[in-house]
Structures are given as structure tokens and as C-alpha cells.
Design a protein around this motif. Structure first.
Motif, PDB file in Angstrom:
ATOM      1  N   LYS A  29      21.273 -55.099  -1.703  1.00  0.00           N
ATOM      2  CA  LYS A  29      20.468 -56.274  -1.356  1.00  0.00           C
ATOM      3  C   LYS A  29      19.013 -55.912  -1.089  1.00  0.00           C
ATOM      4  N   LEU A  30      18.787 -54.858  -0.328  1.00  0.00           N
ATOM      5  CA  LEU A  30      17.428 -54.509   0.086  1.00  0.00           C
ATOM      6  C   LEU A  30      16.623 -53.811  -1.003  1.00  0.00           C
ATOM      7  N   PHE A  31      17.269 -52.893  -1.720  1.00  0.00           N
ATOM      8  CA  PHE A  31      16.526 -52.014  -2.627  1.00  0.00           C
ATOM      9  C   PHE A  31      16.905 -52.165  -4.099  1.00  0.00           C
ATOM     10  N   GLY A  32      17.929 -52.959  -4.385  1.00  0.00           N
ATOM     11  CA  GLY A  32      18.382 -53.094  -5.757  1.00  0.00           C
ATOM     12  C   GLY A  32      19.138 -51.873  -6.258  1.00  0.00           C
ATOM     13  N   TRP A  33      19.529 -50.988  -5.354  1.00  0.00           N
ATOM     14  CA  TRP A  33      20.272 -49.782  -5.754  1.00  0.00           C
ATOM     15  C   TRP A  33      21.666 -50.162  -6.246  1.00  0.00           C
ATOM     16  N   PHE A  34      22.258 -49.292  -7.038  1.00  0.00           N
ATOM     17  CA  PHE A  34      23.653 -49.415  -7.475  1.00  0.00           C
ATOM     18  C   PHE A  34      23.920 -50.756  -8.173  1.00  0.00           C
ATOM     19  N   GLY A  35      22.954 -51.204  -8.940  1.00  0.00           N
ATOM     20  CA  GLY A  35      23.138 -52.444  -9.700  1.00  0.00           C
ATOM     21  C   GLY A  35      22.925 -53.712  -8.906  1.00  0.00           C
ATOM     22  N   GLY A  37      20.816 -56.745  -6.754  1.00  0.00           N
ATOM     23  CA  GLY A  37      19.723 -57.632  -7.131  1.00  0.00           C
ATOM     24  C   GLY A  37      18.423 -57.383  -6.394  1.00  0.00           C
ATOM     25  N   GLY A  38      18.434 -56.485  -5.404  1.00  0.00           N
ATOM     26  CA  GLY A  38      17.237 -56.309  -4.601  1.00  0.00           C
ATOM     27  C   GLY A  38      16.974 -57.571  -3.797  1.00  0.00           C
ATOM     28  N   ILE A  39      15.870 -57.575  -3.080  1.00  0.00           N
ATOM     29  CA  ILE A  39      15.561 -58.729  -2.234  1.00  0.00           C
ATOM     30  C   ILE A  39      15.322 -59.974  -3.083  1.00  0.00           C
ATOM     31  N   GLU A  40      14.621 -59.818  -4.199  1.00  0.00           N
ATOM     32  CA  GLU A  40      14.314 -60.989  -5.024  1.00  0.00           C
ATOM     33  C   GLU A  40      15.576 -61.607  -5.612  1.00  0.00           C
ATOM     34  N   GLY A  41      16.400 -60.808  -6.260  1.00  0.00           N
ATOM     35  CA  GLY A  41      17.620 -61.328  -6.877  1.00  0.00           C
ATOM     36  C   GLY A  41      18.611 -61.848  -5.845  1.00  0.00           C
ATOM     37  N   THR A  42      18.747 -61.119  -4.738  1.00  0.00           N
ATOM     38  CA  THR A  42      19.658 -61.560  -3.686  1.00  0.00           C
ATOM     39  C   THR A  42      19.135 -62.831  -3.036  1.00  0.00           C
ATOM     40  N   GLY A  43      17.820 -62.912  -2.866  1.00  0.00           N
ATOM     41  CA  GLY A  43      17.219 -64.119  -2.311  1.00  0.00           C
ATOM     42  C   GLY A  43      17.492 -65.334  -3.182  1.00  0.00           C
ATOM     43  N   THR A  55      14.992 -65.601   0.448  1.00  0.00           N
ATOM     44  CA  THR A  55      14.481 -64.231   0.555  1.00  0.00           C
ATOM     45  C   THR A  55      14.634 -63.707   1.975  1.00  0.00           C
ATOM     46  N   ALA A  56      14.309 -64.525   2.953  1.00  0.00           N
ATOM     47  CA  ALA A  56      14.464 -64.098   4.353  1.00  0.00           C
ATOM     48  C   ALA A  56      15.935 -63.841   4.676  1.00  0.00           C
ATOM     49  N   MET A  57      16.812 -64.688   4.178  1.00  0.00           N
ATOM     50  CA  MET A  57      18.244 -64.492   4.415  1.00  0.00           C
ATOM     51  C   MET A  57      18.738 -63.224   3.728  1.00  0.00           C
ATOM     52  N   ALA A  58      18.180 -62.904   2.564  1.00  0.00           N
ATOM     53  CA  ALA A  58      18.558 -61.668   1.871  1.00  0.00           C
ATOM     54  C   ALA A  58      18.163 -60.451   2.697  1.00  0.00           C
ATOM     55  N   VAL A  59      16.995 -60.506   3.308  1.00  0.00           N
ATOM     56  CA  VAL A  59      16.554 -59.399   4.164  1.00  0.00           C
ATOM     57  C   VAL A  59      17.466 -59.273   5.385  1.00  0.00           C
TER      58      VAL A  59
END
Length: 164
Positions: A29-35, A37-43, A55-59
Motif C-alpha cells: 500500500k505505501l510503497f507499491g512493493w511486491f506488486g 498499488g502504492g499510495i496512488e493505486g491503493t487510494g 489517498t489519506a485512507m491508503a496511508v
């Protein structure tokens, strides 16, 4: 090997498995590691799932999972680390509830993670844990464990109420 060491070893194994799993989920979620979405995709996923300020909820979710997972791996502030995992898993269950019980669309995985985290909060981290080095945490009162879990559940409910 005496019984205490066997129990401590079992709790260590559970903490390592659950903590590593949650740490890696948070890193997705935070860094997009291991496939992930990172913050943007998770947001974007959070926004599509009905959460305001995706985005805030993803963080928040990423930090809860990453720090909660790390705390479990180390056995540090174990009840609070476990409560962070329980809170995020309650929200995951709410999002996936319509998918039934069984994976891949159901909630069985999330419920298992939440139950394991709650069990660790209530039993404690075992003897092979950083909490053992802190005198005040060495035999943390059951009230601390229950209070931590209550905080995790109430936080999850508050987020769900914002979700609507």
C-alpha cells in the motif's frame, strides 16, 4: 524443552508469520512493493470502495499494517500492534462482505488474520519478544490487551461510519 519454551516458540512462530504478512501488505500500500498499488493505486481502490479521501485512507491503512506487522514481528507493544491489524482487517471484511465467506472473493482470510491478531493481543507475545525487555510490558495487564483491542475495534467502526 519445557512447556513454557514450547509455548513461547509457538507464539514467536505466529507473530513472525502474521507480522511479516501484515508488514508486506502495508508495504504494498505505501510503497507499491511486491506488486502493490502504492499510495496512488491503493487510494483509488479506497475511493472506489466508498471511503472519502482515498489517498489519506491508503496511508492510514498502509501505516497500520506496516507498523502493526513490524510490532508483531518484534513483539513490541504487542497489544497495540495487534489492535492495528484487527482494525484494518475489520475494514477489509466490511469491503469484501458481499463476496461470501470463501476465498478468493470472501472474507475467510481477513477473519483469520483478525482472529490471530486478537489472540496475540490477549495471550501476549511470548518470551521471545521485545516486550519482555520493558518491565512495564513484561506481564502487561489484561486490561491493556482488552483496551488495545477495543481501541482497534472502535477506530475501525469510526472509519466505517465515515465510509457510510
Amino acid at each position: 524443552m519445557n512447556n513454557r519454551r514450547v509455548v513461547d516458540s509457538g507464539l514467536l512462530l505466529l507473530r513472525l508469520a502474521l507480522g511479516t504478512t501484515m508488514f508486506l501488505h502495508g508495504a504494498q500500500k505505501l510503497f507499491g512493493w511486491f506488486g502493490g498499488g502504492g499510495i496512488e493505486g491503493t487510494g483509488q481502490f479506497f475511493a472506489m470502495s466508498g471511503y472519502p479521501a482515498g489517498t489519506a485512507m491508503a496511508v492510514v491503512a498502509g501505516l497500520a499494517e506496516t507498523l502493526g506487522g513490524l510490532g508483531l514481528v518484534l513483539g513490541l507493544l504487542t497489544p497495540l500492534a495487534a489492535a492495528a491489524v484487527v482494525g484494518t482487517m475489520i475494514n477489509a471484511v466490511a469491503v469484501k462482505w458481499s463476496g461470501g465467506f470463501f476465498a478468493p472473493d470472501g472474507v475467510e482470510y481477513e477473519l483469520l488474520l483478525a482472529a490471530a491478531a486478537a489472540a496475540l493481543a490477549l495471550t501476549g507475545p511470548g518470551g521471545f519478544a521485545a516486550d519482555r525487555a520493558v518491565p512495564r510490558l513484561r506481564g502487561a495487564a489484561p486490561a491493556f490487551a482488552v483496551g488495545s483491542l477495543a481501541l482497534g475495534v472502535l477506530s475501525a467502526v469510526a472509519v466505517l461510519l465515515v465510509r457510510g
